[in-house]
Scaffold this active site. Structure first.
Site, PDB file in Angstrom:
ATOM      1  N   ASP A 122      22.091  72.059  45.058  1.00 30.13           N
ATOM      2  CA  ASP A 122      20.974  71.347  44.433  1.00 30.13           C
ATOM      3  C   ASP A 122      19.833  71.130  45.423  1.00 30.13           C
ATOM      4  O   ASP A 122      20.076  70.733  46.577  1.00 30.13           O
ATOM      5  CB  ASP A 122      21.446  69.962  43.976  1.00 30.13           C
ATOM      6  CG  ASP A 122      21.619  69.870  42.471  1.00 30.13           C
ATOM      7  OD1 ASP A 122      20.985  70.648  41.735  1.00 30.13           O
ATOM      8  OD2 ASP A 122      22.411  68.998  42.049  1.00 30.13           O
ATOM      9  N   GLU A 176      21.853  69.574  30.227  1.00 25.68           N
ATOM     10  CA  GLU A 176      22.558  68.300  30.399  1.00 25.68           C
ATOM     11  C   GLU A 176      22.218  67.324  29.269  1.00 25.68           C
ATOM     12  O   GLU A 176      21.036  67.035  29.008  1.00 25.68           O
ATOM     13  CB  GLU A 176      22.215  67.667  31.764  1.00 25.68           C
ATOM     14  CG  GLU A 176      22.931  66.328  31.955  1.00 25.68           C
ATOM     15  CD  GLU A 176      23.002  65.818  33.382  1.00 25.68           C
ATOM     16  OE1 GLU A 176      22.577  66.548  34.300  1.00 25.68           O
ATOM     17  OE2 GLU A 176      23.494  64.690  33.571  1.00 25.68           O
ATOM     18  N   GLU A 228      15.967  70.838  39.179  1.00 24.13           N
ATOM     19  CA  GLU A 228      15.741  70.192  37.895  1.00 24.13           C
ATOM     20  C   GLU A 228      14.352  70.552  37.403  1.00 24.13           C
ATOM     21  O   GLU A 228      13.363  70.318  38.103  1.00 24.13           O
ATOM     22  CB  GLU A 228      15.887  68.671  38.032  1.00 24.13           C
ATOM     23  CG  GLU A 228      17.317  68.241  38.273  1.00 24.13           C
ATOM     24  CD  GLU A 228      17.513  66.723  38.281  1.00 24.13           C
ATOM     25  OE1 GLU A 228      16.585  65.987  37.859  1.00 24.13           O
ATOM     26  OE2 GLU A 228      18.589  66.291  38.706  1.00 24.13           O
ATOM     27  N   ASP A 231      23.498  67.162  43.779  1.00 20.87           N
ATOM     28  CA  ASP A 231      22.942  65.951  44.391  1.00 20.87           C
ATOM     29  C   ASP A 231      23.660  64.708  43.854  1.00 20.87           C
ATOM     30  O   ASP A 231      23.420  63.590  44.320  1.00 20.87           O
ATOM     31  CB  ASP A 231      21.420  65.867  44.215  1.00 20.87           C
ATOM     32  CG  ASP A 231      20.981  65.871  42.774  1.00 20.87           C
ATOM     33  OD1 ASP A 231      21.829  65.975  41.874  1.00 20.87           O
ATOM     34  OD2 ASP A 231      19.753  65.755  42.532  1.00 20.87           O
ATOM     35  N   LYS A 274      19.853  75.186  42.861  1.00 25.37           N
ATOM     36  CA  LYS A 274      19.578  74.665  41.527  1.00 25.37           C
ATOM     37  C   LYS A 274      18.425  73.687  41.644  1.00 25.37           C
ATOM     38  O   LYS A 274      18.337  72.960  42.645  1.00 25.37           O
ATOM     39  CB  LYS A 274      20.810  73.968  40.947  1.00 25.37           C
ATOM     40  CG  LYS A 274      20.550  73.320  39.580  1.00 25.37           C
ATOM     41  CD  LYS A 274      21.833  72.928  38.870  1.00 25.37           C
ATOM     42  CE  LYS A 274      22.400  71.584  39.246  1.00 25.37           C
ATOM     43  NZ  LYS A 274      21.500  70.435  39.018  1.00 25.37           N
TER      44      LYS A 274
HETATM   45  O1  KIV Z   1      24.355  67.063  40.712  1.00 22.90           O
HETATM   46  C1  KIV Z   1      25.161  67.421  39.851  1.00 22.90           C
HETATM   47  O2  KIV Z   1      26.367  67.178  39.945  1.00 22.90           O
HETATM   48  C2  KIV Z   1      24.648  68.128  38.690  1.00 22.90           C
HETATM   49  C3  KIV Z   1      25.599  68.411  37.573  1.00 22.90           C
HETATM   50  C4  KIV Z   1      25.797  67.184  36.774  1.00 22.90           C
HETATM   51  C5  KIV Z   1      25.161  69.559  36.738  1.00 22.90           C
HETATM   52  O3  KIV Z   1      23.506  68.450  38.630  1.00 22.90           O
END
Ligand code: KIV
Length: 266
Positions: free
Chosen positions: A89, A184, A121, A50, A119
């Protein structure tokens, strides 16, 4: 590089790389030509992050990008990837709308794009969501430590240093069925403890060398940012400068009527 028979990196292969002690490389990708180059280069995982909201769309945070925009970018990346695993994401606030809604959104992303995993968070707070996704057949990469989608709660991008909380989050994500975890901006010693306590691989960004893999935002790595470069980035190219110089030289040639030449026609 770890390949299955068809040469494709799969979710189980990523987990096996940890057992084999083989470092995992992950870079962000948002479009077809770049994804093709990264895939050819042997990058193991292409993350349709994202972060596209910031590095491509020009926003100050990752919050504005929509599910449909993520689907658009993920489709381009998955079309290019022959070998790499493609992970997408879940954009803000999709994984906070309940397990049912999150499964529906993640399934839509996988069905429409051809990507293999999502993915999200979160750690302990997202355990039910991770469990729901995995039981629906959707592989999940968790993301703990600095969570850019919570920027307004943190009042900025703050490094995370609570070892107990970070360990608890990572272990909860693993128990819920995540196949890997992004760490992170956390201290290296905590990342090492977390990595050693898990069977699934950790993929670090600003989390030191002990992680099982590393991820960077491609635009930081190749020097295609508009200015600020985080301290944990190593730049391998200055593509922004190359583009600016090429465009400047071409514009000068147009203004001087030295482009095109007689030979540069049909
Ligand atoms: O969105 C993204 O690029 C990320 C990375 C920083 C892991 O989540």
């Amino acid at each position: 590089m770890t390949n299955n028979k068809s040469g494709r990196i799969t979710v189980p292969k990523i987990v096996k790389m940890k057992v084999a002690g083989e470092p995992i490389s992950m870079l962000t990708a948002y479009d077809y030509p770049t994804a093709k180059l990264l895939d050819d280069a042997g990058v193991d995982i292409l993350l349709v992050g994202d972060s596209v909201a910031m590095v491509v769309q020009g926003n100050d945070t990752t919050l504005p990008v929509t599910v449909d925009e993520m689907i658009y970018h993920a489709t381009l990346v998955a079309r290019a990837a022959q070998r790499a695993l493609v992970v997408v994401d879940l954009p803000f606030p999709e994984n906070h709308l309940g397990v049912h809604q999150t499964v529906a959104t993640a399934a839509k992303i996988l069905k429409r794009t051809g990507a293999q995993a999502v993915k999200l968070e979160g750690g302990a707070d997202q355990a039910d969501v991770i469990r729901g996704l995995v039981s629906a057949g959707i592989p999940v990469m968790a993301h703990v430590g600095l969570r850019p989608q919570t920027v307004h709660v943190m009042g900025g991008y703050r490094h995370q240093r609570n070892a107990q909380e970070l360990l608890g989050d990572a272990q909860a994500a693993e128990r819920a069925g995540a196949f890997s975890i992004v760490l992170e901006c956390i201290p290296s010693d905590i990342a090492k403890t977390v990595t050693n306590s898990l069977k699934i691989p950790t993929i670090g960004i600003g989390a030191g060398p002990a992680c099982d893999g590393q991820v960077l935002v491609l635009h930081d790595l190749i020097g295609l940012t508009s200015g600020y470069v985080p301290s944990f980035v190593r730049q391998y190219a200055q593509v922004g400068q190359t583009i600016r110089e090429a465009a400047r030289a071409w514009t000068r040639d147009v203004k001087h009527r030295s482009f095109p030449s007689q030979q540069e026609g049909v």
